[in-house]
Design an enzyme around this catalytic site. Structure first.
Site, PDB file in Angstrom:
ATOM      1  N   LYS A  13       8.499  15.526 -37.237  1.00 15.10           N
ATOM      2  CA  LYS A  13       9.111  14.209 -37.003  1.00 15.10           C
ATOM      3  C   LYS A  13       9.015  13.808 -35.525  1.00 15.10           C
ATOM      4  O   LYS A  13       8.656  12.686 -35.209  1.00 15.10           O
ATOM      5  CB  LYS A  13      10.603  14.217 -37.410  1.00 15.10           C
ATOM      6  CG  LYS A  13      10.858  14.609 -38.853  1.00 15.10           C
ATOM      7  CD  LYS A  13      12.331  14.444 -39.226  1.00 15.10           C
ATOM      8  CE  LYS A  13      13.281  15.335 -38.450  1.00 15.10           C
ATOM      9  NZ  LYS A  13      13.100  16.781 -38.674  1.00 15.10           N
ATOM     10  N   ARG A  88      21.348  12.235 -41.511  1.00 13.17           N
ATOM     11  CA  ARG A  88      21.212  13.593 -42.048  1.00 13.17           C
ATOM     12  C   ARG A  88      22.175  13.840 -43.194  1.00 13.17           C
ATOM     13  O   ARG A  88      22.162  14.927 -43.768  1.00 13.17           O
ATOM     14  CB  ARG A  88      21.505  14.593 -40.948  1.00 13.17           C
ATOM     15  CG  ARG A  88      20.262  15.190 -40.262  1.00 13.17           C
ATOM     16  CD  ARG A  88      20.754  16.107 -39.192  1.00 13.17           C
ATOM     17  NE  ARG A  88      19.873  17.151 -38.782  1.00 13.17           N
ATOM     18  CZ  ARG A  88      19.040  17.094 -37.763  1.00 13.17           C
ATOM     19  NH1 ARG A  88      18.881  15.989 -37.092  1.00 13.17           N
ATOM     20  NH2 ARG A  88      18.331  18.155 -37.422  1.00 13.17           N
ATOM     21  N   ARG A 127       7.722  27.058 -31.210  1.00 15.39           N
ATOM     22  CA  ARG A 127       7.495  25.820 -30.460  1.00 15.39           C
ATOM     23  C   ARG A 127       8.061  25.832 -29.041  1.00 15.39           C
ATOM     24  O   ARG A 127       9.058  26.483 -28.770  1.00 15.39           O
ATOM     25  CB  ARG A 127       7.977  24.566 -31.181  1.00 15.39           C
ATOM     26  CG  ARG A 127       9.057  24.646 -32.145  1.00 15.39           C
ATOM     27  CD  ARG A 127       9.315  23.296 -32.769  1.00 15.39           C
ATOM     28  NE  ARG A 127      10.748  23.159 -32.972  1.00 15.39           N
ATOM     29  CZ  ARG A 127      11.319  22.183 -33.624  1.00 15.39           C
ATOM     30  NH1 ARG A 127      10.585  21.227 -34.144  1.00 15.39           N
ATOM     31  NH2 ARG A 127      12.619  22.155 -33.763  1.00 15.39           N
ATOM     32  N   ARG A 161      13.735  25.524 -27.199  1.00 16.23           N
ATOM     33  CA  ARG A 161      15.090  25.203 -27.649  1.00 16.23           C
ATOM     34  C   ARG A 161      15.828  26.479 -28.027  1.00 16.23           C
ATOM     35  O   ARG A 161      15.254  27.347 -28.685  1.00 16.23           O
ATOM     36  CB  ARG A 161      15.009  24.258 -28.854  1.00 16.23           C
ATOM     37  CG  ARG A 161      14.699  22.838 -28.454  1.00 16.23           C
ATOM     38  CD  ARG A 161      14.406  21.953 -29.625  1.00 16.23           C
ATOM     39  NE  ARG A 161      15.399  22.043 -30.687  1.00 16.23           N
ATOM     40  CZ  ARG A 161      15.444  21.224 -31.733  1.00 16.23           C
ATOM     41  NH1 ARG A 161      14.551  20.253 -31.828  1.00 16.23           N
ATOM     42  NH2 ARG A 161      16.343  21.367 -32.656  1.00 16.23           N
ATOM     43  N   ARG A 172      19.736  26.121 -40.251  1.00 17.67           N
ATOM     44  CA  ARG A 172      19.359  24.692 -40.200  1.00 17.67           C
ATOM     45  C   ARG A 172      18.624  24.282 -41.480  1.00 17.67           C
ATOM     46  O   ARG A 172      18.813  23.174 -41.986  1.00 17.67           O
ATOM     47  CB  ARG A 172      18.485  24.422 -38.976  1.00 17.67           C
ATOM     48  CG  ARG A 172      19.310  24.365 -37.680  1.00 17.67           C
ATOM     49  CD  ARG A 172      18.474  24.601 -36.441  1.00 17.67           C
ATOM     50  NE  ARG A 172      17.445  23.619 -36.228  1.00 17.67           N
ATOM     51  CZ  ARG A 172      16.359  23.821 -35.478  1.00 17.67           C
ATOM     52  NH1 ARG A 172      16.170  24.978 -34.873  1.00 17.67           N
ATOM     53  NH2 ARG A 172      15.477  22.866 -35.339  1.00 17.67           N
TER      54      ARG A 172
END
Ligand code: AMP
Length: 226
Positions: A13, A88, A127, A161, A172
């Site tokens: 996203k 969400r 990432r 992160r 998550r």
């Protein structure tokens, strides 16, 4: 044009929202980025959000809705926006519909980037991003061309992160399945949903999003190799 990008963590996203901003000027509205900035700044919202984010839980609906409403009010409406990570929950989707209606604004499309769970842990764990320009990278799938140097801006500092570790990612993903996945049906029933395979090569995902949004794409159609 105002759109939502819907999909689990690691679906792509953020990368697509950044692309739409660069190519079409549509402002990326990422509630995750807003909450991380608030946590770094140490505001009341940030203090509340920090622990929840670190454990992979959602920040309370009313708090996030307030944050996004303020941001939408500060926007240049002509630019349009891409919501990345909001809504969400069904509560947030209802609140978004109300706040757009109150402002005479419309939601033009909801793009779902679907990715099966098995691929998501690996996508998230590897990432990292350039600390200066935010360009996203991945240990396996997208390393900078020159090791340690950002392809886009040349900076040499990168961030990971804190919630991109395996344990937090698993919670998550569970939160996504329980609280966010129902929004796929929510928007399908309203005739606003476009579902795209988020595991396709990135240019193909870009092309399909552009096709769904109904404007010529800068991304060439992928043809099968003969
Ligand atoms: P993201 O950057 O979108 O992956 O979001 C990182 C974290 O911020 C999430 O795991 C949540 O803790 C929090 N967060 C971001 N957006 C929302 C939202 N719309 N509602 C509740 N919590 C959110």
């Amino acid at each position: 044009m105002n759109i939502i990008l819907l999909g689990p963590p690691g679906a792509g996203k953020g990368a697509q929202a950044k692309r739409l901003e660069a190519e079409r000027g549509m402002v990326q509205l990422s509630t995750g980025d807003m909450l991380r900035a608030a946590a770094t700044a140490g505001t009341e919202v940030g203090k509340l959000a920090k622990t929840l984010m670190e454990s992979g839980q959602l920040v309370p609906d009313e708090v996030v809705v307030r944050v996004i409403a303020e941001r939408i009010d500060a926007l240049d409406r002509r630019a349009g926006f891409t919501l990345d990570g909001f809504p969400r929950t069904v509560y947030q989707a209802d609140a978004l519909a109300d706040l757009l209606a109150q402002r005479g604004m419309v939601l033009d499309a909801v793009i779902e980037l679907s990715v099966v769970d098995g691929k998501l842990v690996e996508r998230n764990v590897g990432r990292f991003a350039c600390a200066a320009c935010g360009e996203g990278y991945h240990d396996r799938f997208k390393r900078p061309a020159a090791e340690g140097v950002c392809d886009r801006c040349g900076a040499r500092t990168f961030n990971r992160r804190t919630d991109d570790n395996e344990a937090t990612i698993k919670s998550r993903l569970a939160v996504y399945r329980e609280q966010t996945a129902p929004l796929v049906d929510y928007y399908r029933r309203r005739g606003q949903l476009h579902s795209i395979d988020g595991t396709a090569p990135i240019d193909e995902v870009s092309r399909q999003i552009d096709a769904a949004l109904g404007r010529p794409s800068q991304h060439a159609e992928m043809r099968p190799l003969s």
